[in-house]
Write a protein that holds these residues in place. Structure first.
Motif, PDB file in Angstrom:
ATOM      1  N   GLY A   1      -2.340 -16.590   5.179  1.00 20.46           N
ATOM      2  CA  GLY A   1      -1.343 -15.521   5.032  1.00 20.46           C
ATOM      3  C   GLY A   1      -0.554 -15.312   6.315  1.00 20.46           C
TER       4      GLY A   1
ATOM      5  N   TYR B   1      -4.307  -7.940  18.774  1.00 23.13           N
ATOM      6  CA  TYR B   1      -5.358  -6.945  19.046  1.00 23.13           C
ATOM      7  C   TYR B   1      -6.684  -7.347  18.420  1.00 23.13           C
ATOM      8  CZ  TYR B   1      -5.570  -4.403  14.554  1.00 23.13           C
ATOM      9  OH  TYR B   1      -5.794  -4.053  13.250  1.00 23.13           O
TER      10      TYR B   1
ATOM     11  N   LEU C   1      -3.363  -1.370  13.713  1.00 24.05           N
ATOM     12  CA  LEU C   1      -2.435  -1.689  14.802  1.00 24.05           C
ATOM     13  C   LEU C   1      -1.890  -0.430  15.461  1.00 24.05           C
ATOM     14  CD1 LEU C   1      -0.528  -3.648  16.375  1.00 24.05           C
ATOM     15  CD2 LEU C   1       1.045  -3.500  14.441  1.00 24.05           C
TER      16      LEU C   1
ATOM     17  N   PHE D   1      -9.882  -4.763   8.453  1.00 26.64           N
ATOM     18  CA  PHE D   1      -8.532  -4.304   8.815  1.00 26.64           C
ATOM     19  C   PHE D   1      -7.547  -4.325   7.661  1.00 26.64           C
ATOM     20  CE2 PHE D   1      -5.964  -8.246   9.446  1.00 26.64           C
ATOM     21  CZ  PHE D   1      -6.964  -9.203   9.341  1.00 26.64           C
ATOM     22  N   GLY D   2      -8.048  -4.402   6.426  1.00 28.16           N
ATOM     23  CA  GLY D   2      -7.105  -4.358   5.314  1.00 28.16           C
ATOM     24  C   GLY D   2      -7.803  -4.285   3.978  1.00 28.16           C
ATOM     25  N   ASN D   3      -6.993  -4.151   2.914  1.00 29.68           N
ATOM     26  CA  ASN D   3      -7.518  -3.946   1.555  1.00 29.68           C
ATOM     27  C   ASN D   3      -6.732  -4.723   0.512  1.00 29.68           C
ATOM     28  OD1 ASN D   3      -8.079  -0.995   2.883  1.00 29.68           O
ATOM     29  ND2 ASN D   3      -5.903  -1.335   2.613  1.00 29.68           N
TER      30      ASN D   3
ATOM     31  N   TYR E   1     -12.364 -19.656  -0.994  1.00 28.96           N
ATOM     32  CA  TYR E   1     -13.337 -18.644  -1.455  1.00 28.96           C
ATOM     33  C   TYR E   1     -13.157 -18.267  -2.933  1.00 28.96           C
ATOM     34  CZ  TYR E   1      -9.780 -15.267   0.404  1.00 28.96           C
ATOM     35  OH  TYR E   1      -8.631 -14.576   0.719  1.00 28.96           O
TER      36      TYR E   1
ATOM     37  N   TYR F   1       0.845  -1.212   0.000  1.00 27.02           N
ATOM     38  CA  TYR F   1       0.000   0.000   0.000  1.00 27.02           C
ATOM     39  C   TYR F   1       0.876   1.257   0.000  1.00 27.02           C
ATOM     40  CZ  TYR F   1      -3.349  -3.397   2.115  1.00 27.02           C
ATOM     41  OH  TYR F   1      -4.120  -4.484   2.418  1.00 27.02           O
TER      42      TYR F   1
ATOM     43  N   LYS G   1      -3.723 -23.985   0.400  1.00 26.93           N
ATOM     44  CA  LYS G   1      -3.740 -22.978   1.473  1.00 26.93           C
ATOM     45  C   LYS G   1      -4.775 -23.347   2.538  1.00 26.93           C
ATOM     46  CE  LYS G   1      -2.186 -18.823  -1.017  1.00 26.93           C
ATOM     47  NZ  LYS G   1      -2.561 -17.438  -1.350  1.00 26.93           N
TER      48      LYS G   1
ATOM     49  N   ALA H   1      -9.333 -19.090   2.211  1.00 27.53           N
ATOM     50  CA  ALA H   1      -8.041 -18.981   1.534  1.00 27.53           C
ATOM     51  C   ALA H   1      -8.227 -19.304   0.058  1.00 27.53           C
ATOM     52  CB  ALA H   1      -7.024 -19.926   2.174  1.00 27.53           C
TER      53      ALA H   1
ATOM     54  N   LEU I   1       4.002 -11.594  -3.173  1.00 27.15           N
ATOM     55  CA  LEU I   1       2.958 -11.283  -2.182  1.00 27.15           C
ATOM     56  C   LEU I   1       1.678 -10.822  -2.883  1.00 27.15           C
ATOM     57  CD1 LEU I   1       2.269 -10.967   0.878  1.00 27.15           C
ATOM     58  CD2 LEU I   1       3.118  -8.617   0.715  1.00 27.15           C
TER      59      LEU I   1
ATOM     60  N   LEU J   1       4.741  -7.289  13.499  1.00 25.69           N
ATOM     61  CA  LEU J   1       3.572  -6.569  12.964  1.00 25.69           C
ATOM     62  C   LEU J   1       2.380  -7.531  12.821  1.00 25.69           C
ATOM     63  CD1 LEU J   1       3.708  -3.680  10.456  1.00 25.69           C
ATOM     64  CD2 LEU J   1       1.803  -5.240  10.402  1.00 25.69           C
ATOM     65  N   LYS J   2       2.657  -8.731  12.305  1.00 27.28           N
ATOM     66  CA  LYS J   2       1.566  -9.683  12.070  1.00 27.28           C
ATOM     67  C   LYS J   2       1.059 -10.262  13.391  1.00 27.28           C
ATOM     68  CE  LYS J   2       4.552 -11.058   8.530  1.00 27.28           C
ATOM     69  NZ  LYS J   2       5.295  -9.873   8.502  1.00 27.28           N
TER      70      LYS J   2
HETATM   71  N1  LIG Z   1      -5.053  -2.830  10.020  1.00 26.66           N
HETATM   72  C1  LIG Z   1      -4.027  -3.432  10.579  1.00 26.66           C
HETATM   73  O1  LIG Z   1      -3.688  -3.178  11.741  1.00 26.66           O
HETATM   74  C2  LIG Z   1      -3.272  -4.462   9.803  1.00 26.66           C
HETATM   75  C3  LIG Z   1      -2.072  -4.963  10.310  1.00 26.66           C
HETATM   76  C4  LIG Z   1      -1.437  -5.987   9.606  1.00 26.66           C
HETATM   77  C5  LIG Z   1      -1.967  -6.459   8.419  1.00 26.66           C
HETATM   78  N2  LIG Z   1      -3.123  -5.902   7.959  1.00 26.66           N
HETATM   79  C6  LIG Z   1      -3.732  -6.406   6.725  1.00 26.66           C
HETATM   80  O2  LIG Z   1      -3.929  -7.790   6.874  1.00 26.66           O
HETATM   81  C7  LIG Z   1      -3.783  -8.424   5.627  1.00 26.66           C
HETATM   82  C8  LIG Z   1      -2.778  -9.535   5.753  1.00 26.66           C
HETATM   83  O3  LIG Z   1      -1.474  -8.977   5.828  1.00 26.66           O
HETATM   84  P1  LIG Z   1      -0.207  -9.873   5.563  1.00 26.66           P
HETATM   85  O4  LIG Z   1       0.953  -8.962   5.496  1.00 26.66           O
HETATM   86  O5  LIG Z   1      -0.206 -10.998   6.550  1.00 26.66           O
HETATM   87  O6  LIG Z   1      -0.481 -10.436   4.092  1.00 26.66           O
HETATM   88  P2  LIG Z   1      -0.885 -11.910   3.620  1.00 26.66           P
HETATM   89  O7  LIG Z   1      -2.150 -12.320   4.315  1.00 26.66           O
HETATM   90  O8  LIG Z   1       0.282 -12.803   3.788  1.00 26.66           O
HETATM   91  O9  LIG Z   1      -1.148 -11.675   2.091  1.00 26.66           O
HETATM   92  C9  LIG Z   1      -2.361 -11.170   1.650  1.00 26.66           C
HETATM   93  C10 LIG Z   1      -3.336 -12.290   1.279  1.00 26.66           C
HETATM   94  O10 LIG Z   1      -4.588 -11.713   0.943  1.00 26.66           O
HETATM   95  C11 LIG Z   1      -5.269 -12.591   0.089  1.00 26.66           C
HETATM   96  N3  LIG Z   1      -5.889 -11.867  -1.018  1.00 26.66           N
HETATM   97  C12 LIG Z   1      -7.213 -11.881  -1.310  1.00 26.66           C
HETATM   98  N4  LIG Z   1      -7.456 -11.155  -2.397  1.00 26.66           N
HETATM   99  C13 LIG Z   1      -6.278 -10.675  -2.832  1.00 26.66           C
HETATM  100  C14 LIG Z   1      -5.886  -9.871  -3.940  1.00 26.66           C
HETATM  101  N5  LIG Z   1      -6.782  -9.408  -4.824  1.00 26.66           N
HETATM  102  N6  LIG Z   1      -4.585  -9.577  -4.092  1.00 26.66           N
HETATM  103  C15 LIG Z   1      -3.672 -10.008  -3.216  1.00 26.66           C
HETATM  104  N7  LIG Z   1      -3.983 -10.784  -2.136  1.00 26.66           N
HETATM  105  C16 LIG Z   1      -5.272 -11.117  -1.954  1.00 26.66           C
HETATM  106  C17 LIG Z   1      -4.252 -13.617  -0.440  1.00 26.66           C
HETATM  107  O11 LIG Z   1      -4.522 -14.855   0.206  1.00 26.66           O
HETATM  108  P3  LIG Z   1      -5.499 -15.920  -0.538  1.00 26.66           P
HETATM  109  O12 LIG Z   1      -4.853 -16.270  -1.844  1.00 26.66           O
HETATM  110  O13 LIG Z   1      -5.570 -17.044   0.418  1.00 26.66           O
HETATM  111  O14 LIG Z   1      -6.805 -15.201  -0.735  1.00 26.66           O
HETATM  112  C18 LIG Z   1      -2.919 -13.075   0.032  1.00 26.66           C
HETATM  113  O15 LIG Z   1      -1.984 -14.087   0.276  1.00 26.66           O
HETATM  114  C19 LIG Z   1      -3.428  -7.327   4.607  1.00 26.66           C
HETATM  115  O16 LIG Z   1      -4.607  -6.875   3.981  1.00 26.66           O
HETATM  116  C20 LIG Z   1      -2.867  -6.246   5.510  1.00 26.66           C
HETATM  117  O17 LIG Z   1      -2.973  -4.977   4.940  1.00 26.66           O
HETATM  118  C21 LIG Z   1      -3.763  -4.910   8.614  1.00 26.66           C
END
Ligand SMILES: NC(=O)c1ccc[n+]([C@@H]2O[C@H](COP(=O)([O-])OP(=O)(O)OC[C@H]3O[C@@H](n4cnc5c(N)ncnc54)[C@H](OP(=O)(O)O)[C@@H]3O)[C@@H](O)[C@H]2O)c1
Length: 327
Positions: free
Chosen positions: A153, A129, A268, A240-242, A194, A46, A179, A174, A314, A122-123
């Motif tokens: 993920g 939380y 976070l 919590f994400g996009n 899905y 992002y 997965k 997933a 990724l 971070l993860k």
């Molecule tokens: N708000 C917060 O505090 C916070 C903190 C950390 C992470 N996040 C969010 O949590 C999510 C996971 O983060 P992560 O770093 O651990 O990543 P990740 O889950 O390892 O990677 C993203 C996963 O999202 C899925 N996905 C579904 N549609 C997608 C698309 N169109 N393009 C790409 N991926 C897609 C994929 O899994 P599938 O193939 O299984 O669908 C992909 O492996 C992210 O959205 C991140 O921004 C938010």
């Protein structure tokens, strides 16, 4: 001079360039840290594309682990020589050495390796939380169903294990059969592909038509509507994400029609706003990792200079679990 990965313009992975950067002395409230590894996170994508804006030029990376080299005035919880890890802004962990605010940096326990520390902060703090502090009004008790998208993920596989340790029945989604299998092996009670199955129908089926109390949704645009339909009355939509794109604007009336639902958009960085909160959450994370209740899977490693390939993989949904950049 120390090396780092910078962007000078927002865009694709081709914008990521290896550069030499001068690193100075830490100022008040800062430390200088020499990284052993940096974590890869979707937020880095992002920030690279400009969906989340930061001033340019920008060294990316929000997660790392290494050795503290120097501390600035007023920093009392860290000292030169300490092993340390963090999830923190401003970005800059894609680097050999950096100066950064000390507030979100914690000592890394001796039993946790640097690459694990860089992968999990971070993860892991996010899973913490979400599962512990982002709860529906009716609460969560052992046996309850929760829906967690992208369960294979980085955040997802930590959440599968932690939810199981809390007695929750996590239904994970997933993007492939492999997965889904991984999510099940790491503690998901059910897994739904899905990309092939109607996840709303499957969730209704699994929960006997009732739906779940909470959906943790980091996929965004593609899953938003369906996620609302998986909730039972008074349920919580925790966005919590996009990963698939930002959720478009919506009319609040829809929440009433679907059962007086609650919606929250969490980050976070609100939860780790203070050093005390960061330490408390990190201690909780270290505890489950050191006990073995949550294992940090590093499924991909890339040298720092090959970060563009890490971003491509990724975004192409080729990764599972955590990814680290080795330094
Ligand atoms: N708000 C917060 O505090 C916070 C903190 C950390 C992470 N996040 C969010 O949590 C999510 C996971 O983060 P992560 O770093 O651990 O990543 P990740 O889950 O390892 O990677 C993203 C996963 O999202 C899925 N996905 C579904 N549609 C997608 C698309 N169109 N393009 C790409 N991926 C897609 C994929 O899994 P599938 O193939 O299984 O669908 C992909 O492996 C992210 O959205 C991140 O921004 C938010």
């Amino acid at each position: 001079m120390p090396r780092a990965i910078q962007i000078t313009a927002f865009g694709g992975p081709e914008q990521l360039h290896l550069v030499d950067l001068l690193v100075g002395e830490p100022g008040p409230g800062e430390i200088r840290i020499r990284h052993h590894a940096s974590g890869l996170n979707f937020i880095d994508v992002y920030q690279r594309t400009g969906l989340y804006q930061n001033p340019l030029p920008l060294t990316l990376g929000m997660e790392g682990a290494g050795i503290v080299e120097a501390v600035g005035a007023g920093v009392t919880h860290l000292a030169p020589g300490d092993r340390a890890a963090y999830a923190s802004g401003p970005p800059g962990s894609y680097s050999e050495v950096r100066v950064m605010p000390a507030k979100n940096v914690v000592k890394l326990p001796a039993g946790i390796a640097f690459d694990t520390g860089a992968a999990m902060m971070l993860k892991g703090l996010t899973a913490q939380y979400l599962l512990k502090r982002t709860r529906p009004v009716e609460g969560l008790v052992p046996g309850d169903f929760v829906l967690f998208h992208a369960a294979a993920g980085g955040v997802g596989l930590i959440a599968c294990q932690w939810a199981k340790a809390l007695g929750l029945q996590l239904i994970g989604t997933a993007g492939s059969a492999a997965k889904c299998q991984l999510a099940l092996e790491l503690g998901a009670a059910h897994a739904i592909d899905y990309t092939k199955e109607d996840f709303v129908a499957r969730v209704k089926d699994i929960t006997g038509g009732k739906g779940v109390k909470v959906v943790y949704d980091s996929v965004g645009k593609d899953t938003w509507e369906g996620s609302l339909d998986c909730l039972r009355p008074f349920g919580l939509m925790a966005s919590f994400g996009n990963a698939s794109g930002p959720v478009p604007p919506f009319a609040p009336g829809i929440l009433g029609a679907k059962g007086s639902l609650y919606v929250t958009r969490q980050t976070l960085f609100t939860h780790i706003a203070t050093r005390e909160a960061t330490q408390e959450m990190a201690d909780d994370l270290f505890d489950v990792v050191l006990k073995g209740a949550v294992k940090i899977r590093i499924d991909q490693r890339y040298p720092l200079a090959e970060v563009a390939q890490a971003h491509r993989d990724l975004e192409a949904r080729k990764t599972t679990g955590c990814t680290v950049l080795t330094i």
